[in-house]
Design an enzyme around this catalytic site. Structure first.
Site, PDB file in Angstrom:
ATOM      1  CG  PHE A 178      44.799  49.019  36.418  1.00 18.09           C
ATOM      2  CD1 PHE A 178      45.953  49.505  37.024  1.00 18.09           C
ATOM      3  CD2 PHE A 178      44.879  48.596  35.098  1.00 18.09           C
ATOM      4  CE1 PHE A 178      47.159  49.567  36.333  1.00 18.09           C
ATOM      5  CE2 PHE A 178      46.068  48.646  34.394  1.00 18.09           C
ATOM      6  CZ  PHE A 178      47.216  49.131  35.023  1.00 18.09           C
ATOM      7  CE1 TYR A 179      43.909  48.106  31.245  1.00 23.28           C
ATOM      8  CE2 TYR A 179      42.075  46.887  32.186  1.00 23.28           C
ATOM      9  CZ  TYR A 179      43.300  46.907  31.545  1.00 23.28           C
ATOM     10  OH  TYR A 179      43.921  45.734  31.209  1.00 23.28           O
ATOM     11  CD  GLN A 180      36.748  54.481  35.609  1.00 16.49           C
ATOM     12  OE1 GLN A 180      36.425  53.674  36.471  1.00 16.49           O
ATOM     13  NE2 GLN A 180      36.022  55.544  35.311  1.00 16.49           N
ATOM     14  CB  ALA A 231      40.111  44.968  35.534  1.00 16.10           C
ATOM     15  CG  PHE A 275      41.965  53.027  29.299  1.00 10.70           C
ATOM     16  CD1 PHE A 275      41.665  52.432  28.081  1.00 10.70           C
ATOM     17  CD2 PHE A 275      43.272  52.949  29.765  1.00 10.70           C
ATOM     18  CE1 PHE A 275      42.646  51.783  27.343  1.00 10.70           C
ATOM     19  CE2 PHE A 275      44.262  52.305  29.044  1.00 10.70           C
ATOM     20  CZ  PHE A 275      43.947  51.721  27.829  1.00 10.70           C
TER      21      PHE A 275
END
Length: 163
Positions: A136-138, A133, A142
């Site tokens: 994914f956010y990176q 997760a 993010f």
């Protein structure tokens, strides 16, 4: 066919939802509607033609201390920094790998941008529950906190540029 995100309501069917992570499945089925009713968070769902929820995310207001924020995020900000928390985001196993999660982040970003026209918000924050997760956010923009690599943030300006 999957619907665009809409606010969770009692007519949505939650029981068949399965993203593969029990805690996230259970939160949708046991807490999401209660939080929606009390105002603790707002959940947005995407459904199939039968009102079965196939994907969802939730948003809540919060604040983060400056020492836990990346440099650009905390620059010229008060302590604590006002943020919107992307509290949960999940996609049913049947839709994994089809870009639905990325589309949900985009929709959440658009909602945060809209809210920021009315109240002060620096950006969006998420607590990743796994390394997968976090990665994914990176990939969707993010940046990890210097104090906790599982807490990631994106500035309002970066949200505007990316959506």
């Amino acid at each position: 066919m999957i619907s665009t995100p809409e606010p969770l309501h009692a007519g949505h069917i939650l029981t068949p939802f399965c993203c593969g992570v029990d805690s996230i499945d259970n939160w949708l089925k046991q807490r999401a509607m209660k939080n929606q009713t009390t105002g603790a968070s707002r959940t947005f769902v995407c459904c199939g033609s039968d009102s079965n929820v196939l994907a969802y995310y939730s948003l809540a207001s919060s604040a983060v201390t400056t020492n836990t924020s990346p440099g650009r995020f905390r620059r010229n900000m008060p302590d604590p920094i006002p943020v919107v928390v992307l509290g949960r985001l999940a996609v049913d196993k049947s839709l994994h790998g089809q870009g639905v999660a990325r589309a949900l982040v985009r929709d959440a970003g658009l909602r945060v941008i809209q809210v920021a026209e009315t109240i002060g918000i620096r950006g969006m924050l998420v607590h990743a529950l796994s390394d997968e997760a976090r990665e994914f956010y990176q990939r969707v923009g993010f940046v990890p906190s210097p104090m906790d690599p599982m807490m990631l943030m994106v500035t309002l300006g970066d949200l505007v540029e990316s959506v």
